[in-house]
Design a protein around this motif. Structure first.
Motif, PDB file in Angstrom:
ATOM      1  N   SER A   4      -6.222  -4.028  12.514  1.00 56.88           N
ATOM      2  CA  SER A   4      -7.493  -3.353  12.240  1.00 56.88           C
ATOM      3  C   SER A   4      -7.168  -1.936  11.793  1.00 56.88           C
ATOM      4  CB  SER A   4      -8.366  -3.335  13.502  1.00 56.88           C
ATOM      5  OG  SER A   4      -7.848  -2.403  14.447  1.00 56.88           O
ATOM      6  N   THR A   5      -8.192  -1.136  11.593  1.00 55.69           N
ATOM      7  CA  THR A   5      -7.955   0.249  11.174  1.00 55.69           C
ATOM      8  C   THR A   5      -7.406   1.101  12.312  1.00 55.69           C
ATOM      9  OG1 THR A   5     -10.255   0.791  11.707  1.00 55.69           O
ATOM     10  CG2 THR A   5      -9.771   0.166   9.415  1.00 55.69           C
ATOM     11  N   VAL A   6      -7.512   0.620  13.548  1.00 59.13           N
ATOM     12  CA  VAL A   6      -7.095   1.454  14.685  1.00 59.13           C
ATOM     13  C   VAL A   6      -5.821   0.959  15.378  1.00 59.13           C
ATOM     14  CG1 VAL A   6      -9.417   2.319  15.132  1.00 59.13           C
ATOM     15  CG2 VAL A   6      -8.645   0.233  16.276  1.00 59.13           C
ATOM     16  N   ASP A   7      -5.510  -0.334  15.253  1.00 60.20           N
ATOM     17  CA  ASP A   7      -4.296  -0.830  15.895  1.00 60.20           C
ATOM     18  C   ASP A   7      -3.919  -2.199  15.364  1.00 60.20           C
ATOM     19  OD1 ASP A   7      -6.122  -2.516  17.084  1.00 60.20           O
ATOM     20  OD2 ASP A   7      -5.851  -1.774  19.121  1.00 60.20           O
ATOM     21  N   SER A   8      -2.791  -2.696  15.845  1.00 58.32           N
ATOM     22  CA  SER A   8      -2.302  -4.017  15.447  1.00 58.32           C
ATOM     23  C   SER A   8      -1.794  -4.756  16.676  1.00 58.32           C
ATOM     24  CB  SER A   8      -1.163  -3.902  14.429  1.00 58.32           C
ATOM     25  OG  SER A   8      -1.603  -3.306  13.228  1.00 58.32           O
ATOM     26  N   ILE A   9      -1.922  -6.068  16.635  1.00 57.98           N
ATOM     27  CA  ILE A   9      -1.363  -6.945  17.653  1.00 57.98           C
ATOM     28  C   ILE A   9      -0.432  -7.913  16.936  1.00 57.98           C
ATOM     29  CG2 ILE A   9      -1.848  -8.684  19.421  1.00 57.98           C
ATOM     30  CD1 ILE A   9      -4.698  -7.441  19.589  1.00 57.98           C
ATOM     31  N   GLU A  10       0.820  -8.009  17.392  1.00 55.37           N
ATOM     32  CA  GLU A  10       1.791  -8.871  16.729  1.00 55.37           C
ATOM     33  C   GLU A  10       2.509  -9.750  17.744  1.00 55.37           C
ATOM     34  OE1 GLU A  10       5.257  -8.416  13.358  1.00 55.37           O
ATOM     35  OE2 GLU A  10       5.408  -7.113  15.115  1.00 55.37           O
ATOM     36  N   ILE A  11       2.673 -11.022  17.404  1.00 62.20           N
ATOM     37  CA  ILE A  11       3.553 -11.897  18.173  1.00 62.20           C
ATOM     38  C   ILE A  11       4.627 -12.404  17.220  1.00 62.20           C
ATOM     39  CG2 ILE A  11       1.863 -12.542  19.917  1.00 62.20           C
ATOM     40  CD1 ILE A  11       1.436 -15.181  18.419  1.00 62.20           C
ATOM     41  N   LYS A  12       5.814 -12.642  17.764  1.00 64.17           N
ATOM     42  CA  LYS A  12       6.956 -12.939  16.899  1.00 64.17           C
ATOM     43  C   LYS A  12       7.942 -13.849  17.611  1.00 64.17           C
ATOM     44  CE  LYS A  12      10.492 -10.331  14.291  1.00 64.17           C
ATOM     45  NZ  LYS A  12      10.961  -8.949  13.987  1.00 64.17           N
ATOM     46  N   HIS A  13       8.494 -14.791  16.874  1.00 61.61           N
ATOM     47  CA  HIS A  13       9.585 -15.616  17.376  1.00 61.61           C
ATOM     48  C   HIS A  13      10.771 -15.466  16.445  1.00 61.61           C
ATOM     49  CE1 HIS A  13      12.159 -19.168  17.780  1.00 61.61           C
ATOM     50  NE2 HIS A  13      11.823 -19.130  19.057  1.00 61.61           N
TER      51      HIS A  13
END
Length: 233
Positions: free
Chosen positions: A189-198
């Motif tokens: 979003s304009t205010v933050d990010s959520i990331e998951i990764k393998h």
């Protein structure tokens, strides 16, 4: 357990080594030039062949009552036919785009996160997958499975490589060196990010998962997934 390997490339050889280390026996190594195949010796078949060969391998096994573990991608236009034959022959079948135990946990994490993000319209999802330069298909089968997990649990309607339209998930595919496989999902979003990764550190995890699935399926009938093998329901 007596295992037949359909496809004897890098993955087939790695599966062979893990199977032998777990006290199993390899009774057949079937490649493109193999003519004589003794299905009577097989407890289970593991297919990591070519897309053009997979459907034929799978159906021959079902005709001879051999359970099948299949990790070959690129043949899924005939998946429903394979499933129908398996049911008709009272056989057993597991297909997975990725047999890594960690990736299959990641699939479930991805689906769960998607349900939480469903009503947060300010976040836009994107995906990236990175593999070795010898991988021909893009996006990867794993990336497609991840995208489908998001589509099934949100308002997104599809996916597209690179630039996607409204309600499509953009997927970036990169081919870099000998990278075994990295998949990331980002909600921004304009205010933050959520990331998951393998991140796969090597290809051994894929082979171990396939052998684990083979051990699990012997003696069963039906169509299963790695969720069944790992009891992730």
């Amino acid at each position: 357990m007596k295992i037949a390997l359909f496809g004897y490339g890098k993955m087939g050889k790695m599966i062979e080594q893990i199977a032998l280390n777990r006290n199993h026996t390899i009774v057949a190594k079937v490649d493109v030039d193999t003519v004589d195949i003794d299905f009577s010796e097989m407890d289970v078949a593991i297919d990591f062949s070519m897309p053009s060969a997979a459907y034929g391998n799978i159906t021959k096994c079902f005709e001879h009552g051999v359970p099948v573990i299949c990790g070959t991608t690129g043949w899924l236009d005939k998946y429903d036919e394979a499933v129908a034959l398996c049911k008709a022959k009272n056989g057993a079948f597991i297909y997975a785009s990725n047999f890594s135990l960690g990736v299959n946990v990641f699939f479930e994490l991805n689906r769960y996160l998607a349900t939480m993000m469903k009503n947060l319209d300010q976040y836009k999802v994107s995906m990236e997958e990175i593999h070795h330069t010898q991988k021909l298909d893009e996006p990867s089968g794993t990336a497609i499975t991840l995208a489908e997990g998001i589509i099934d649990n949100t308002e997104y309607k599809g996916w597209k490589l690179e630039e996607a339209g409204d309600m499509e998930i953009p997927i970036t595919s990169k081919r870099v060196g000998a990278t075994p496989g990295t998949h990331s999902i980002d909600y921004s979003s304009t205010v933050d990010s959520i990331e998951i990764k393998h991140t796969a550190h090597n290809r051994e995890g894929f082979a171990l998962g396939a052998v684990t699935a083979a051990e699990w399926i012997v003696g069963k009938t039906g169509i299963f997934t790695m969720k069944d093998v790992l009891n992730l329901e």
